[in-house]
Design an enzyme around this catalytic site. Sequence first.
Site, PDB file in Angstrom:
ATOM      1  N   SER A 135       0.818  -1.224   0.000  1.00  0.00           N
ATOM      2  CA  SER A 135       0.000   0.000   0.000  1.00  0.00           C
ATOM      3  C   SER A 135       0.847   1.268   0.000  1.00  0.00           C
ATOM      4  O   SER A 135       0.843   2.020   0.982  1.00  0.00           O
ATOM      5  CB  SER A 135      -0.926  -0.005   1.219  1.00  0.00           C
ATOM      6  OG  SER A 135      -0.193  -0.290   2.408  1.00  0.00           O
ATOM      7  N   LYS A 187       8.604  -7.138   7.304  1.00  0.00           N
ATOM      8  CA  LYS A 187       8.941  -6.949   5.887  1.00  0.00           C
ATOM      9  C   LYS A 187       9.778  -5.694   5.698  1.00  0.00           C
ATOM     10  O   LYS A 187      10.573  -5.605   4.745  1.00  0.00           O
ATOM     11  CB  LYS A 187       7.678  -6.930   5.026  1.00  0.00           C
ATOM     12  CG  LYS A 187       6.679  -5.807   5.332  1.00  0.00           C
ATOM     13  CD  LYS A 187       6.960  -4.538   4.550  1.00  0.00           C
ATOM     14  CE  LYS A 187       6.037  -3.428   4.988  1.00  0.00           C
ATOM     15  NZ  LYS A 187       6.332  -2.147   4.291  1.00  0.00           N
ATOM     16  N   ARG A 251      10.499   3.265   1.328  1.00  0.00           N
ATOM     17  CA  ARG A 251      11.438   4.058   2.139  1.00  0.00           C
ATOM     18  C   ARG A 251      12.466   3.181   2.841  1.00  0.00           C
ATOM     19  O   ARG A 251      13.597   3.613   3.084  1.00  0.00           O
ATOM     20  CB  ARG A 251      10.664   4.910   3.138  1.00  0.00           C
ATOM     21  CG  ARG A 251       9.812   4.129   4.111  1.00  0.00           C
ATOM     22  CD  ARG A 251       8.869   5.003   4.918  1.00  0.00           C
ATOM     23  NE  ARG A 251       7.825   5.566   4.092  1.00  0.00           N
ATOM     24  CZ  ARG A 251       6.780   6.251   4.572  1.00  0.00           C
ATOM     25  NH1 ARG A 251       6.680   6.441   5.880  1.00  0.00           N
ATOM     26  NH2 ARG A 251       5.861   6.736   3.766  1.00  0.00           N
ATOM     27  N   GLU A 277      10.454   2.512   9.162  1.00  0.00           N
ATOM     28  CA  GLU A 277      10.226   1.753  10.395  1.00  0.00           C
ATOM     29  C   GLU A 277      11.217   0.604  10.569  1.00  0.00           C
ATOM     30  O   GLU A 277      11.527   0.198  11.688  1.00  0.00           O
ATOM     31  CB  GLU A 277       8.800   1.195  10.404  1.00  0.00           C
ATOM     32  CG  GLU A 277       7.698   2.249  10.507  1.00  0.00           C
ATOM     33  CD  GLU A 277       7.184   2.412  11.924  1.00  0.00           C
ATOM     34  OE1 GLU A 277       7.951   2.177  12.883  1.00  0.00           O
ATOM     35  OE2 GLU A 277       6.008   2.787  12.065  1.00  0.00           O
TER      36      GLU A 277
END
Length: 329
Positions: A135, A187, A251, A277
């Site tokens: 997404s 992931k 990112r 993250e």
Amino acid sequence: MSLTAIIGTGTWGAAAATLAVRAGKAPVVLVGRDRERVAVLAASRRHAQMPDLPLPAELVISADPGVLAAADLVLWAVPTQFTRDQARHLRPHLAPDAVVVSLAKGLEQGSLLRVSEILAAELGPRAYGSISGPSHAIEVMAGLPVALAMAGDETCCALASARLHSSRCRLYTTGDLAGVELGGALKNVIAVAAGICDGLRLGDNTKAAVITRGLAEMRRLGRALGAQDSTFAGMAGIGDLLATCYSPHGRNRALGMAVALGESAAEHLARHRTVAEGAWTCRAAVELAARVHIELPIASQVASVLWAATPVRTAMENLLSRAPKEENA
């Protein structure tokens, strides 16, 4: 009471709000804490990281936490490491029976908790869920189709599906909340490794091997923590993993590429407003793995590169020099 509130004005918060508006099932409000940033966003109707894609005219944008009192569905789009503080700040404003669904993909430093667990600790008893899957915010904003995994109990899944499911957004529901959250968090770590492969120009074969073995690590830790293996073969597992590892929008992949090309993790993270993250989740994942006595070789090397200044080529050699083993061991 019928209002969908999205907390967090990052790119995914803006994209999720746009999804909810387009579904047309209830009024939607996007809530941010930084009043100056919210004012700019409300006036321009454009997100700074996606300036060519206007926000829907129907979307209400507010810095007033009082608007949350009317929301029966709250989508939590706050980065993991800021979740606890924000939850404490907003708890007095949430309706006691509001359903809270996390959109974040990470593990908290120190506690090693998933986002729904942090929220439950701070917001008290209520229905919690998580939405994850491939997404990229910019594609969602552009109106491209997206398919996601929605995890939670029946009440949570039914409400979120009713508010978000549309011709441009398909939701697959599951009761495996742990699996969906762990898939979304882990992931990101593998995407950093995939970015390192790209930065070092190691080719398609090496990158495919890293992604495949990374998926095995995700599944291994998930299984040890009570998640279902099948979740990692779905949208929140391999679906999100592939999108993150191959897309130019990723990112975490960008972070991996940057460190492979000589930039430090600290420099890269300071230079970008978006949050990778995986930089924090890699350490938390390694700690979790040690707690349940399993190995995460790729996550361990990613953490070593990002936080212990291990040269990226040394990290790759460490992986390749491991003893042979059965593939499904």
